[in-house]
Structures are given as structure tokens and as C-alpha cells.
Motif scaffolding. Structure first.
Motif, PDB file in Angstrom:
ATOM      1  N   HIS A   1      36.836   7.157  56.962  1.00 36.98           N
ATOM      2  CA  HIS A   1      35.643   6.455  57.439  1.00 36.98           C
ATOM      3  C   HIS A   1      36.104   5.417  58.454  1.00 36.98           C
ATOM      4  O   HIS A   1      36.998   4.611  58.152  1.00 36.98           O
ATOM      5  CB  HIS A   1      34.924   5.769  56.279  1.00 36.98           C
ATOM      6  CG  HIS A   1      34.484   6.737  55.214  1.00 36.98           C
ATOM      7  ND1 HIS A   1      33.565   7.741  55.457  1.00 36.98           N
ATOM      8  CD2 HIS A   1      34.850   6.873  53.916  1.00 36.98           C
ATOM      9  CE1 HIS A   1      33.374   8.440  54.352  1.00 36.98           C
ATOM     10  NE2 HIS A   1      34.145   7.941  53.406  1.00 36.98           N
TER      11      HIS A   1
ATOM     12  N   THR B   1      35.932   2.321  59.792  1.00 34.97           N
ATOM     13  CA  THR B   1      35.380   1.007  59.454  1.00 34.97           C
ATOM     14  C   THR B   1      36.385  -0.073  59.841  1.00 34.97           C
ATOM     15  O   THR B   1      37.520   0.241  60.227  1.00 34.97           O
ATOM     16  CB  THR B   1      35.170   0.906  57.923  1.00 34.97           C
ATOM     17  OG1 THR B   1      36.474   0.994  57.306  1.00 34.97           O
ATOM     18  CG2 THR B   1      34.291   2.021  57.387  1.00 34.97           C
TER      19      THR B   1
ATOM     20  N   GLU C   1      38.008  -1.890  57.862  1.00 34.32           N
ATOM     21  CA  GLU C   1      39.162  -1.819  56.961  1.00 34.32           C
ATOM     22  C   GLU C   1      40.112  -0.714  57.408  1.00 34.32           C
ATOM     23  O   GLU C   1      41.337  -0.885  57.426  1.00 34.32           O
ATOM     24  CB  GLU C   1      38.689  -1.576  55.511  1.00 34.32           C
ATOM     25  CG  GLU C   1      37.911  -2.729  54.911  1.00 34.32           C
ATOM     26  CD  GLU C   1      36.478  -2.864  55.436  1.00 34.32           C
ATOM     27  OE1 GLU C   1      35.907  -1.846  55.898  1.00 34.32           O
ATOM     28  OE2 GLU C   1      35.923  -3.977  55.396  1.00 34.32           O
ATOM     29  N   THR C   2      39.533   0.408  57.806  1.00 32.76           N
ATOM     30  CA  THR C   2      40.370   1.512  58.300  1.00 32.76           C
ATOM     31  C   THR C   2      41.111   1.077  59.559  1.00 32.76           C
ATOM     32  O   THR C   2      42.273   1.448  59.774  1.00 32.76           O
ATOM     33  CB  THR C   2      39.490   2.754  58.574  1.00 32.76           C
ATOM     34  OG1 THR C   2      38.920   3.163  57.327  1.00 32.76           O
ATOM     35  CG2 THR C   2      40.285   3.894  59.167  1.00 32.76           C
TER      36      THR C   2
ATOM     37  N   GLU D   1      28.215  -1.292  54.876  1.00 30.55           N
ATOM     38  CA  GLU D   1      29.498  -1.223  55.601  1.00 30.55           C
ATOM     39  C   GLU D   1      30.635  -0.665  54.762  1.00 30.55           C
ATOM     40  O   GLU D   1      31.801  -0.871  55.072  1.00 30.55           O
ATOM     41  CB  GLU D   1      29.875  -2.634  56.082  1.00 30.55           C
ATOM     42  CG  GLU D   1      28.932  -3.159  57.140  1.00 30.55           C
ATOM     43  CD  GLU D   1      29.187  -4.630  57.448  1.00 30.55           C
ATOM     44  OE1 GLU D   1      30.243  -4.952  57.997  1.00 30.55           O
ATOM     45  OE2 GLU D   1      28.324  -5.457  57.122  1.00 30.55           O
TER      46      GLU D   1
ATOM     47  N   HIS E   1      32.993  -0.237  51.246  1.00 30.92           N
ATOM     48  CA  HIS E   1      33.567  -1.219  50.320  1.00 30.92           C
ATOM     49  C   HIS E   1      34.072  -2.429  51.086  1.00 30.92           C
ATOM     50  O   HIS E   1      34.652  -2.296  52.163  1.00 30.92           O
ATOM     51  CB  HIS E   1      34.741  -0.636  49.556  1.00 30.92           C
ATOM     52  CG  HIS E   1      34.458   0.630  48.834  1.00 30.92           C
ATOM     53  ND1 HIS E   1      33.193   1.149  48.667  1.00 30.92           N
ATOM     54  CD2 HIS E   1      35.296   1.490  48.222  1.00 30.92           C
ATOM     55  CE1 HIS E   1      33.277   2.259  47.983  1.00 30.92           C
ATOM     56  NE2 HIS E   1      34.530   2.501  47.705  1.00 30.92           N
TER      57      HIS E   1
ATOM     58  N   MET F   1      39.560  -2.596  49.669  1.00 26.80           N
ATOM     59  CA  MET F   1      40.218  -1.618  50.563  1.00 26.80           C
ATOM     60  C   MET F   1      41.645  -2.062  50.855  1.00 26.80           C
ATOM     61  O   MET F   1      42.503  -1.249  51.202  1.00 26.80           O
ATOM     62  CB  MET F   1      39.424  -1.465  51.872  1.00 26.80           C
ATOM     63  CG  MET F   1      38.042  -0.849  51.719  1.00 26.80           C
ATOM     64  SD  MET F   1      37.967   0.631  50.696  1.00 26.80           S
ATOM     65  CE  MET F   1      38.932   1.788  51.642  1.00 26.80           C
TER      66      MET F   1
HETATM   67  N1  ADE Z   1      35.408   4.098  51.703  1.00 23.70           N
HETATM   68  C1  ADE Z   1      34.546   3.284  51.093  1.00 23.70           C
HETATM   69  N2  ADE Z   1      34.464   2.107  51.736  1.00 23.70           N
HETATM   70  C2  ADE Z   1      35.291   2.182  52.799  1.00 23.70           C
HETATM   71  C3  ADE Z   1      35.639   1.282  53.838  1.00 23.70           C
HETATM   72  N3  ADE Z   1      35.105   0.065  53.902  1.00 23.70           N
HETATM   73  N4  ADE Z   1      36.521   1.704  54.758  1.00 23.70           N
HETATM   74  C4  ADE Z   1      37.051   2.940  54.678  1.00 23.70           C
HETATM   75  N5  ADE Z   1      36.771   3.823  53.723  1.00 23.70           N
HETATM   76  C5  ADE Z   1      35.892   3.449  52.784  1.00 23.70           C
END
Ligand code: ADE
Length: 419
Positions: A51, A53, A55-56, A345, A347, A352
Motif C-alpha cells: 500500500h 502510504t 509509512e511505506t 489512511e 494503520h 507500521m
Molecule cells: N497496511 C495497513 N495499513 C498500512 C499503512 N499505513 N501502510 C502500509 N500498509 C498498510
């Protein structure tokens, strides 16, 4: 640099948000600092399908700091944060292929872009890259040393492939790490799912009946948070042990057709298909809101709803109203896709942090050890899991005791019993 994102001008907003998430990802940041010095992934080609995001993005920065050469694509057509995708390309130099709302052909062309990179490590969330490589892109198997998998659904697919003798390289199941599923699946899915429902509908949860299908770690988290907001929670399960756990956690447990009569909001998190299906629609309460927080958009039989609706309209972004022929109305969120990522958005960064610490350290582990591993699904090594837990506690300023020598000896002995 080749890429496919929605809009370059969104990059500055994306960068701000990536930096904001980074402030709550201290474990990943400390790994990034070490990776920067040691370069454990020097020159390693990574095909990541996650995903997209904030965090990624911080995981991608970490892999890049370790020397990895990455192509990133989306692991779900509706979960991409377009500002983040733009920033990854224009601020962080990560080749990214992801656009929120992309159609299925574009989604798969983006996965093909990651495979065209000829990754040595695949990093999946749902096993779509692994599935594609094994079914249609077998030429890409040459050169792959291993992979990682983020989510329960992906691990189930991979274990099925391994049982069939179909899996051709070793994959580390990040989901099975304690520092992943005990926190991400429970507290992450719990909070972000309810967040998605609230952002999409702005409905009050207090006093409402919330039905949760599936009482795994994600279902437990969603039930706990709904209950914390004052909902009356009903759990639907097929596993007697999990059903019993739900009962003892204080929830009502019943079959889906019964739950449907009472449900105001229904969340599926089972990983299986057609969990909300024809019998439940027949008894479903007028005005019920239904959504999915499992990985794939298969848990709700949407085709049945479409075929049997007198009319369908979008009443709010990502909220579709199905007017049934008998006059009842049912509201579907995010076209049955992951409600926590499509309507919110995903988690929060703080959980994460541990999930993606597992990803980064598993990639490092594969570079060092994959040559000695047969094809199969492997757990994250226990030392990595424990090191992440210890580091997380340290960043929280929490200190714990150690066993004394006497206690250690006692635990290792069998001679001492009743005294
Ligand atoms: N899966 C669930 N939440 C996520 C996030 N914030 N970033 C990446 N993968 C996720």
C-alpha cells in the motif's frame, strides 16, 4: 526515471506527511541509520508491492539507505496516497507505479513494471507479485533470491502454493512475526478500520450494533475498538475456538443471517469470499452500512447487490446506496475494498514501525541467508522479532526486568516441584 503517479505537484504535501509519519517510526529510523552506514542491500533489486502510504514511503527510504534499487507498485487499486507516490518519485528517487482509483488493467500493468525490474527480492502485501511471477511471468524467477510477505491473506496463498509444490523460492512471512500481527493486525486494523468507517460516514458509533465477521487478530482489534466507542458488538465466526473467545470477551456471537437483522454497521475481516451474501441480504436491517477490512474485495457479494437493487447511487464519496426492490436500503463503503486504507489512511505509523522494521530486517536476512534456504514459507527469525520488541520498548522509554541467574536455572530444571 520511469514512473506512473497521478500528479507531480502533490509531492511537497506528500513529503510533509512522510516526514510526519517518520516521527512516529523510531525503530525503522534506527534501522535506516544503520543501513546507511553498512549498506546491507547494496545493489539488490527489490520489487515491492505494498500500500503506497506515508509509512511505506519510510520503508522505501530505509531500503534505499541500505543500497537497494527499488521499484514500488500499489498492492490495492484504492489504497494509494497520491501525494506520497509523487513525493517518492520526485523527492526520494523511488520508481513508483501507483494511482488511487486505478483500474484493474493499470493495477496489473504496475505490477508488471515491478516484475520488469527483475527483482532479486519481492516484497508483497497479498502475494500478487509472487502469484503473477509463478503463473504468467516465470522468466522472472531467474535471479530471485527470496521474498517477503506482509499480510495474513498473502501468507495463506503462499502456504497453499508451498503445499502444492508450486512455490519456487523462499519467502519470509513477516505477518507471522509477533511484533507484526499482535500489534499491526490488532491495534492497527482495529483503529484504522473504525477510522475508515467514521471518515466515510460520519456516523456515531455509540449505541449502534456493529457486526464483525472473523475473530482473528484483525477482527479482535475492530471489535475491541468498536466496543470502546460504545457499540454493541456481534461476532460471526465459523471456528468454535474463536467464537468461544469472542463470547468470553463479552460479545454476542450468532450466525450471519441472525446478525443481519440487527446490524447497523457490518465489518468483514475474514480473508474468505462471500461472507456477506444472499441469505444475509434477505434479513438485513434497513439502512445497514457494510464494509470490508480484509485484504481482497471478495468478502462482500457485491454482484448480488447490484443485480437485485432497484437503483444504485453514490450518496457520499465512497458510500454507495443500494435501494432494494422491497424498499430497504443498504450502504456499501469503498466498493468493498479495504475500508481502512480506502476511506482512511491505513494503520498509524506507530504500529507500521514494527511491521516495516520486520520487512527491512527480513530483506537483510534474505540477502545473507537465502542461498541456504529451500523454496518455502519461513518465519521471521526469533532474534529479529525480539530485537524489534526490545528496540520499540526502548524508544517508548519502557524498561523491563531481567531473569536472575537463580530464576534462569529454575526454569531450566525439572527436579524441583511442590515445596
Ligand atoms: N497496511 C495497513 N495499513 C498500512 C499503512 N499505513 N501502510 C502500509 N500498509 C498498510
Amino acid at each position: 526515471m520511469e514512473h506512473h503517479v497521478k500528479d507531480e505537484s502533490l509531492a511537497p504535501a506528500g513529503k510533509n506527511r512522510i516526514e510526519w509519519a517518520d516521527k512516529d517510526m523510531p525503530v525503522l529510523a534506527s534501522i535506516r541509520e544503520r543501513f546507511e552506514r553498512e549498506k546491507p542491500l547494496a545493489g539488490v533489486r527489490v520489487g515491492a508491492c505494498l500500500h503506497v502510504t506515508t509509512e511505506t514511503a519510510n520503508l522505501m527510504r530505509t531500503l534505499k539507505a541500505g543500497g537497494a534499487d527499488i521499484v514500488l507498485c500499489a498492492s490495492n487499486p484504492l489504497s494509494t496516497q497520491d501525494d506520497v507516490a509523487a513525493s517518492l518519485v520526485f523527492d526520494y528517487g523511488v520508481r513508483t507505479y501507483a494511482i488511487k482509483g486505478e483500474d484493474n488493467d493499470t493495477y496489473w500493468s504496475h505490477i508488471d513494471a515491478a516484475i520488469d525490474h527483475r527483482p532479486q527480492i519481492t516484497m508483497d502485501d497479498g502475494a500478487d507479485v509472487v502469484g503473477r511471477i509463478h503463473a504468467e511471468r516465470t522468466e522472472a524467477l531467474d535471479g530471485i533470491i527470496g521474498g517477503t510477505e506482509e499480510t495474513t491473506t498473502g501468507v495463506i496463498r503462499l502456504k497453499a502454493m508451498a503445499a502444492d509444490g508450486a512455490l519456487r523460492y523462499p519467502i519470509v512471512s513477516v505477518n507471522d512475526a509477533m511484533t507484526k500481527h499482535l500489534f499491526d493486525n490488532r491495534y492497527g486494523t482495529g483503529q484504522s478500520t473504525i477510522d475508515g468507517v467514521i471518515r466515510a460516514t460520519n456516523r456515531l458509533i455509540a449505541g449502534r450494533t456493529v457486526v464483525i465477521s472473523g475473530y482473528g487478530w484483525c477482527g479482535k482489534g475492530a471489535a475491541m475498538r468498536a466496543s470502546g466507542l460504545g457499540a454493541k458488538v456481534i461476532v460471526c465466526e465459523i471456528d468454535p475456538l474463536k467464537a468461544l473467545e469472542a463470547v468470553m470477551d463479552g460479545h454476542r456471537v450468532m450466525p450471519a443471517v441472525e446478525a443481519a437483522k440487527q446490524c447497523d454497521i457490518w465489518i468483514t475481516v475474514t480473508g474468505d469470499i462471500n461472507v456477506i451474501d444472499t441469505p444475509a441480504y434477505e434479513t438485513m436491517k434497513d439502512g445497514a452500512i457494510i464494509c470490508n477490512s480484509g485484504h481482497f474485495n471478495v468478502e462482500i457479494n457485491i454482484a448480488h447487490l447490484r443485480e437485485n437493487a432497484a437503483s444504485v447511487r453514490e450518496v457520499k464519496p465512497l458510500v454507495e446506496e443500494f435501494a432494494l426492490k422491497d424498499g430497504r436500503k443498504i450502504y456499501l463503503l469503498a466498493d468493498g475494498r479495504l475500508v481502512n486504507l480506502a476511506c482512511a489512511e491505513g494503520h498509524p505509523a506507530n504500529v507500521m514501525d514494527m511491521s516495516f522494521a520486520n520487512q527491512a530486517l527480513s530483506a537483510e536476512y534474505l540477502v545473507a541467508n537465502a542461498a541456504a534456504l529451500e523454496p518455502g514459507v519461513y518465519p521471521v527469525p526469533e532474534e529479529i522479532d525480539h530485537a524489534i520488541a526490545a528496540l520499540k520498548l526502548e524508544t517508548m522509554g519502557v524498561h523491563i526486568d531481567e531473569l536472575t541467574d537463580e530464576q534462569r536455572k529454575y526454569l531450566a530444571s525439572w527436579q524441583e516441584g511442590t515445596v
